[in-house]
Write an enzyme that holds these catalytic residues in place. Structure first.
Site, PDB file in Angstrom:
ATOM      1  N   GLU A 163       0.675  -1.143  -0.110  1.00  0.00           N
ATOM      2  CA  GLU A 163      -0.031   0.004   0.199  1.00  0.00           C
ATOM      3  C   GLU A 163       0.907   1.187   0.000  1.00  0.00           C
ATOM      4  O   GLU A 163       0.717   2.140   1.059  1.00  0.00           O
ATOM      5  CB  GLU A 163      -0.956   0.035   1.031  1.00  0.00           C
ATOM      6  CG  GLU A 163      -1.993  -1.086   1.248  1.00  0.00           C
ATOM      7  CD  GLU A 163      -3.013  -0.970   2.232  1.00  0.00           C
ATOM      8  OE1 GLU A 163      -2.781  -0.072   3.125  1.00  0.00           O
ATOM      9  OE2 GLU A 163      -4.015  -1.886   2.400  1.00  0.00           O
ATOM     10  N   GLU A 368      -5.451  -8.359   0.977  1.00  0.00           N
ATOM     11  CA  GLU A 368      -6.082  -8.030   2.324  1.00  0.00           C
ATOM     12  C   GLU A 368      -7.678  -7.888   2.084  1.00  0.00           C
ATOM     13  O   GLU A 368      -7.714  -7.319   1.156  1.00  0.00           O
ATOM     14  CB  GLU A 368      -5.676  -6.845   3.001  1.00  0.00           C
ATOM     15  CG  GLU A 368      -4.003  -7.030   3.745  1.00  0.00           C
ATOM     16  CD  GLU A 368      -3.637  -5.764   4.282  1.00  0.00           C
ATOM     17  OE1 GLU A 368      -4.477  -4.981   4.589  1.00  0.00           O
ATOM     18  OE2 GLU A 368      -2.379  -5.687   4.132  1.00  0.00           O
TER      19      GLU A 368
HETATM   20  C1  FCB Z   1      -4.345  -1.871   5.432  1.00  0.00           C
HETATM   21  C2  FCB Z   1      -2.882  -2.338   6.048  1.00  0.00           C
HETATM   22  C3  FCB Z   1      -2.894  -3.273   7.297  1.00  0.00           C
HETATM   23  C4  FCB Z   1      -4.140  -3.083   8.097  1.00  0.00           C
HETATM   24  C5  FCB Z   1      -5.302  -2.767   7.505  1.00  0.00           C
HETATM   25  C6  FCB Z   1      -6.590  -2.726   8.278  1.00  0.00           C
HETATM   26  O1  FCB Z   1      -4.387  -0.409   5.058  1.00  0.00           O
HETATM   27  O2  FCB Z   1      -2.128  -2.699   5.096  1.00  0.00           O
HETATM   28  O3  FCB Z   1      -1.712  -3.420   7.861  1.00  0.00           O
HETATM   29  O4  FCB Z   1      -3.922  -2.133   8.930  1.00  0.00           O
HETATM   30  O5  FCB Z   1      -5.348  -1.970   6.461  1.00  0.00           O
END
Ligand code: FCB
Length: 463
Positions: A163, A368
């Site tokens: 990210e 994620e």
């Molecule tokens: C993302 C991050 C991860 C976590 C989630 C909720 O932005 O990559 O580390 O904090 O959000």
């Protein structure tokens, strides 16, 4: 069912959020240590000093992964454990920790999916300007060479960055993440140098481990207005700029070898750090794309006096592009503890959009996806039905995207464990496994049992 037979089912974490042990085995300081130790930055004054002590509890945590039947585990490697000062001296005890982790995963038939940078930049590199200093991209490449060389015999798939939008914009413009700056020009400089670092690291991976897959993890989302605005309203331009910053900056530079016009047109603030030849480095082909998705980016137009607020002048001057004439829309769907919306169809739309818009898009993984809910423990049981529904809806969305032609090869739930949620400290619980932060006891939530079944039934229990 549409999940391919060899679909990779996994879970994700990151180093600073779980490891703790910040002074152990020669680990250097990172910008997140510094940020946490600065008063007022993190909720409740929480720090990652102990986190869930994964550094010392790793063998037991591996057994939990095994019990869940995970195919893959996405984790990150802490740069300051490998190079305490960011460059120069290598700390072998740091490498040894990941060596044991990777061996432990392989012994349990779990594929290691390491990310080389999940935000814990060595403090010593921040002292020379951090990501606003071009040199840091070279230091990242050197650190990458050390790590990839060490694990090339056991790791087949690498992510360079996690990210970069968050590192660049939340870290250097909004100031709510480390290093905590509020300087739009610094944010664009960081955004460019992060991508340069990515490109250089891809080359290192090619050189050191030619058979390994190289990729990156981006947080992406559909960006739109939830209410109409007249054609001449500034909200339209703002949405375009938001989309350019959140999605297109990273995607276009990698897959089209250019940055979005809408941003380049803003001039020096955006273009200051870009040099000839950089985009050729950034657009080196990658083998896979990781997508982190939580919710859509939804805004509403504002009218009257509010419209002028935060107006962007030609130099940027404190304001960020895309701030004009809009504000965040109120959340929709089941609202998480974080106040985030639940917009599962956005994930399908996003995966399909990527497939349509980028000709040379490689295979994708959802790296994620998850939500924060803190349901109570009753007689040792945690009925987190809202998390189960969140996961179910998003997995079905992935399945539909696959049916519509998106090449998605895996899914990693965020997160395996409750952990240190950055500026929110420990008050946002994202784990499918509950952690008691005082005793470090791990308890599987109902969502963990549900996810285990998703894995064993290959998604057939999703309904
Ligand atoms: C993302 C991050 C991860 C976590 C989630 C909720 O932005 O990559 O580390 O904090 O959000």
């Amino acid at each position: 069912m549409s999940f391919p037979a060899n679909f990779l089912w996994g879970a994700a974490t990151s180093s600073y959020q779980i490891e703790g042990a910040v002074k152990q085995d020669g680990r250097g300081s990172s910008i997140w240590d510094d940020f946490c130790y600065t008063e007022g930055r993190v909720a409740n004054g929480d720090t990652g000093d102990v986190a869930i002590d994964h550094y010392n509890r790793m063998p037991q945590d591996l057994d939990i992964m095994s019990e869940l039947g995970l195919h893959a585990y996405r984790f990150s490697i802490a740069w300051p454990r490998i190079k305490p000062l960011g460059r120069g001296q290598i700390e072998t005890r740091g490498l040894d920790f990941y060596d044991r982790l990777i061996d432990g995963l392989l012994a349990r038939n779990i594929t290691p999916l390491p990310t080389l940078y999940h935000w814990d930049l060595p403090s010593a590199l921040q002292q020379i300007g951090g990501w606003t200093n071009r040199e840091v991209a070279d230091h990242f490449a050197e650190y990458t060479a050390v790590v990839v060389n060490k694990f090339k015999d056991r790791v087949d798939q690498w992510a360079t960055l996690n990210e970069p939008w968050v590192s660049a914009f939340l870290g250097h413009a909004a100031g709510i993440h480390a290093p905590g700056l509020q300087d739009p020009a610094a944010a664009f400089s960081a955004a460019h140098h992060l991508m340069l670092a990515h490109g250089k690291a891809v080359q290192v991976i090619r050189d050191v481990a030619p058979k390994a897959k190289a990729g990156i993890v981006l947080n992406l989302a559909p960006v739109y207005l939830t209410e109409p605005a007249p054609d001449d309203h500034p909200a339209h331009q703002s949405i375009k700029l938001q989309d350019a910053m959140l999605n297109r900056w990273w995607l276009d530079s990698m897959f089209k070898s250019n940055y979005p016009e809408a941003l380049l047109n803003l001039g020096d603030m955006v273009t200051n750090s870009i040099q000839d030849g950089d985009l050729a480095e950034i657009s080196r082909p990658i083998d896979w794309l990781g997508i982190n998705y939580y919710q859509d980016s939804r805004s509403v137009p504002v009218f009257g006096n509010e419209e002028a607020v935060q107006a962007l002048d030609s130099t940027g001057n404190g304001a960020m592009p895309g701030d004009r004439g809009i504000r965040m829309a109120d959340p929709v769907g089941e609202i998480t503890d974080f106040g985030w919306s639940t917009t599962p169809d956005g994930l399908r739309r996003l995966l399909v959009m990527l497939t349509e818009d980028y000709e040379n898009l490689p295979e994708m993984y959802v790296t994620e996806n998850g939500c924060a809910y803190d349901d109570p423990m009753v007689d040792g049981k945690i009925e987190d039905s809202r998390r189960i529904e969140y996961l179910r809806a998003h997995l079905k969305s992935v399945e539909m995207a696959i049916e519509e032609g998106a090449d998605v090869r895996g899914y990693m739930v965020w997160s395996l464990f409750d952990n240190f949620e950055w500026a929110e400290g420990y008050r946002q619980r994202f784990g499918i496994i509950h952690v008691d932060f005082d005793t470090q006891v791990r308890t599987l939530r109902e969502s963990a049992h549900f996810y285990k079944e998703v894995i064993t039934t290959k998604g057939e229990n999703l309904g």
